[in-house]
Design a protein around this motif. Structure first.
Motif, PDB file in Angstrom:
ATOM      1  N   TRP A  11       0.908  -1.238  -0.039  1.00  0.00           N
ATOM      2  CA  TRP A  11      -0.148   0.112   0.058  1.00  0.00           C
ATOM      3  C   TRP A  11       0.891   1.298   0.121  1.00  0.00           C
ATOM      4  N   ASN A  12       0.723   2.423  -0.850  1.00  0.00           N
ATOM      5  CA  ASN A  12       1.571   3.399  -1.007  1.00  0.00           C
ATOM      6  C   ASN A  12       0.737   4.682  -0.550  1.00  0.00           C
ATOM      7  N   PHE A  13       1.580   5.737  -0.327  1.00  0.00           N
ATOM      8  CA  PHE A  13       1.191   7.097   0.090  1.00  0.00           C
ATOM      9  C   PHE A  13       2.034   7.993  -0.293  1.00  0.00           C
ATOM     10  N   LEU A  14       1.719   9.225  -0.806  1.00  0.00           N
ATOM     11  CA  LEU A  14       2.657  10.284  -0.898  1.00  0.00           C
ATOM     12  C   LEU A  14       2.388  11.104   0.322  1.00  0.00           C
ATOM     13  N   VAL A  15       3.119  11.350   1.447  1.00  0.00           N
ATOM     14  CA  VAL A  15       3.041  12.184   2.431  1.00  0.00           C
ATOM     15  C   VAL A  15       2.958  13.738   2.070  1.00  0.00           C
ATOM     16  N   ASN A  16       2.053  14.514   2.256  1.00  0.00           N
ATOM     17  CA  ASN A  16       1.788  15.843   2.101  1.00  0.00           C
ATOM     18  C   ASN A  16       1.390  16.666   3.391  1.00  0.00           C
ATOM     19  N   GLN A  17       1.794  18.004   3.050  1.00  0.00           N
ATOM     20  CA  GLN A  17       1.595  18.903   4.298  1.00  0.00           C
ATOM     21  C   GLN A  17       0.149  19.053   4.553  1.00  0.00           C
ATOM     22  N   GLU A  18      -0.690  19.089   3.677  1.00  0.00           N
ATOM     23  CA  GLU A  18      -2.121  19.241   3.943  1.00  0.00           C
ATOM     24  C   GLU A  18      -2.705  18.279   4.692  1.00  0.00           C
ATOM     25  N   SER A  19      -2.135  17.118   4.565  1.00  0.00           N
ATOM     26  CA  SER A  19      -2.847  16.146   5.434  1.00  0.00           C
ATOM     27  C   SER A  19      -2.141  16.081   7.079  1.00  0.00           C
ATOM     28  N   MET A  20      -0.890  16.520   7.085  1.00  0.00           N
ATOM     29  CA  MET A  20      -0.143  16.760   8.471  1.00  0.00           C
ATOM     30  C   MET A  20      -0.861  18.060   8.918  1.00  0.00           C
ATOM     31  N   ASN A  21      -1.268  18.908   8.292  1.00  0.00           N
ATOM     32  CA  ASN A  21      -2.222  20.024   8.827  1.00  0.00           C
ATOM     33  C   ASN A  21      -3.627  19.645   9.554  1.00  0.00           C
ATOM     34  N   VAL A  22      -4.214  18.596   8.548  1.00  0.00           N
ATOM     35  CA  VAL A  22      -5.681  18.253   9.299  1.00  0.00           C
ATOM     36  C   VAL A  22      -5.115  17.181  10.502  1.00  0.00           C
ATOM     37  N   TRP A  23      -4.120  16.608  10.484  1.00  0.00           N
ATOM     38  CA  TRP A  23      -3.646  15.833  11.684  1.00  0.00           C
ATOM     39  C   TRP A  23      -3.461  16.437  12.848  1.00  0.00           C
ATOM     40  N   ALA A  24      -2.780  17.664  12.568  1.00  0.00           N
ATOM     41  CA  ALA A  24      -2.397  18.497  13.871  1.00  0.00           C
ATOM     42  C   ALA A  24      -3.754  18.952  14.489  1.00  0.00           C
ATOM     43  N   GLU A  25      -4.724  19.223  13.736  1.00  0.00           N
ATOM     44  CA  GLU A  25      -5.879  19.805  14.178  1.00  0.00           C
ATOM     45  C   GLU A  25      -6.734  18.590  15.016  1.00  0.00           C
ATOM     46  N   ILE A  26      -6.799  17.404  14.069  1.00  0.00           N
ATOM     47  CA  ILE A  26      -7.441  16.162  14.729  1.00  0.00           C
ATOM     48  C   ILE A  26      -6.940  15.967  16.135  1.00  0.00           C
ATOM     49  N   LEU A  27      -5.670  15.911  16.109  1.00  0.00           N
ATOM     50  CA  LEU A  27      -5.058  15.786  17.551  1.00  0.00           C
ATOM     51  C   LEU A  27      -4.872  16.856  18.457  1.00  0.00           C
ATOM     52  N   ASP A  28      -5.211  17.838  17.923  1.00  0.00           N
ATOM     53  CA  ASP A  28      -4.970  19.099  18.790  1.00  0.00           C
ATOM     54  C   ASP A  28      -3.532  19.062  19.240  1.00  0.00           C
ATOM     55  N   ASP A  29      -2.800  18.823  18.429  1.00  0.00           N
ATOM     56  CA  ASP A  29      -1.155  18.609  18.529  1.00  0.00           C
ATOM     57  C   ASP A  29      -0.345  19.837  18.455  1.00  0.00           C
ATOM     58  N   PRO A  30       0.276  20.462  19.267  1.00  0.00           N
ATOM     59  CA  PRO A  30       1.066  21.604  19.303  1.00  0.00           C
ATOM     60  C   PRO A  30       2.445  21.636  18.637  1.00  0.00           C
ATOM     61  N   ASN A  31       2.847  20.547  18.523  1.00  0.00           N
ATOM     62  CA  ASN A  31       4.082  20.193  18.049  1.00  0.00           C
ATOM     63  C   ASN A  31       4.591  20.743  16.753  1.00  0.00           C
ATOM     64  N   PRO A  32       5.591  21.873  16.668  1.00  0.00           N
ATOM     65  CA  PRO A  32       5.852  22.563  15.387  1.00  0.00           C
ATOM     66  C   PRO A  32       6.423  21.615  14.474  1.00  0.00           C
ATOM     67  N   ILE A  33       7.018  20.549  14.709  1.00  0.00           N
ATOM     68  CA  ILE A  33       7.806  19.890  13.877  1.00  0.00           C
ATOM     69  C   ILE A  33       7.121  19.411  12.845  1.00  0.00           C
ATOM     70  N   HIS A  34       5.532  19.413  13.014  1.00  0.00           N
ATOM     71  CA  HIS A  34       4.579  18.768  11.874  1.00  0.00           C
ATOM     72  C   HIS A  34       4.293  19.803  10.942  1.00  0.00           C
ATOM     73  N   LEU A  35       4.575  21.116  11.297  1.00  0.00           N
ATOM     74  CA  LEU A  35       3.916  22.223  10.725  1.00  0.00           C
ATOM     75  C   LEU A  35       5.125  23.216  10.146  1.00  0.00           C
ATOM     76  N   ASP A  36       6.121  23.233  10.717  1.00  0.00           N
ATOM     77  CA  ASP A  36       7.108  24.359  10.435  1.00  0.00           C
ATOM     78  C   ASP A  36       8.535  23.619  10.038  1.00  0.00           C
TER      79      ASP A  36
END
Lengths: 132, 167
Positions: A11-36
């Motif tokens: 199974w394959n997937f291209l990891v993209n920033q848009e998905s990371m932004n969604v996950w940061a919101e879903i998890l309420d995760d403030p960790n900047p390594i996912h966004l910056d």
């Protein structure tokens, strides 16, 4: 239909920033390594934002569902061994280790890896799947 | 010295002044606890963001939620957000905490449209030297999901790696 030692469909997937932004919101995760990207760079984690761990695990779950549609994961142990960065093309692959039959149900134990296109292993999983 | 149970402070009490707490303080510390509702729109977002194409018209056909909801529901419904956990540990999120291990067990599927209760505790907080990351703290905790009849639906044991500049 399933046999011990057989390979699972990958199974394959291209990891993209848009998905990371969604996950940061879903998890309420403030960790900047996912966004910056600068935050990840300053910490020496690589030249890209770092994908969230649960997203990596979700890819493995998606691969399980693809191989065993309608099944239920009953146990899943995940060890994170390396970071996945934005832009990585990831592949989930694995094989069936053991099959136990009980009451017209099968418990299928699988060994699964999540790798990047550079063949870097990012997650090692042992998964038991209940197949009706 | 490990404090006796009767002397143990609760999460809420510790939260009032988290500065200078020893690692032992967190052993067996119960999360405040809370609830989490599994909604179909978040289920859609989770599927979409992990590469599963779901037609929005088919959303109502889904009964079981994506199993990664065990992760999101426990971390959102434990009564403490991820930031709250870091605040309690007096830990700077800018140091780049990472998930090290995550062991999940499911007694039943997680259902869309259901509200679950979440409880759990910190098992330990330890310090060690990592060849790769330098000084780190290792946070080990467990959170479980219960339905309205108090039956356990699933449980997850997290190990987080917390790089630190100074102990």
């Amino acid at each position: 239909m399933y046999s011990e030692g057989s390979s699972l469909k990958s199974w394959n997937f291209l990891v993209n920033q848009e998905s990371m932004n969604v996950w940061a919101e879903i998890l309420d995760d403030p960790n900047p390594i996912h966004l910056d990207i600068n935050s990840a760079r300053l910490l020496g984690l690589g030249e890209g934002t770092i994908n969230q761990g649960p997203a990596n695990i979700a890819y493995i779950m998606n691969m399980i569902e693809k191989n065993f549609p309608g099944s239920q994961i009953i146990k899943m142990n995940n060890k994170m061994t390396s970071a996945i960065l934005e832009g990585d093309q990831v592949t989930v692959s694995g094989q069936i280790i053991k099959i136990q039959e009980k009451d017209n149900k099968s418990i299928i134990s699988c060994s699964i890896n999540l790798k990047t296109d550079e063949n870097k292993v990012a997650v090692i999983s042992e998964v038991d799947v209940l197949v009706l | 010295m490990i404090l006796q149970n009767k002397d143990k402070k609760t999460w809420k009490e510790l939260q009032l002044n988290p500065k200078g707490l020893t690692n032992d303080t967190f052993s067996d510390l119960q999360f405040p606890g809370g609830t989490f509702f599994i909604d179909k729109s978040t289920n859609f977002l989770i599927n979409k963001s992990t590469g599963v194409l779901v037609n929005e018209r088919d959303l109502n056909k889904f009964i079981n939620a994506h199993p990664i909801f065990l992760f999101t529901s426990t971390l959102r419904g434990s009564g403490a957000s991820i930031q709250d956990i870091f605040d309690l540990l007096d830990y700077d999120v800018n140091n780049g905490p990472m998930l090290g291990q995550c062991n999940m067990s499911f007694d039943s599927p997680i259902r869309i449209g259901q509200k679950y209760k979440i409880d759990g505790k910190i098992i330990s907080l330890n310090e060690k030297d990592s060849k790769k990351l330098g000084k780190i703290k290792i946070l080990d905790f467990i959170l479980s999901l219960f339905d309205e009849s108090q039956s356990q639906i699933a449980s997850v044991n997290y190990v987080w790696i917390l790089p630190v500049k100074d102990f």
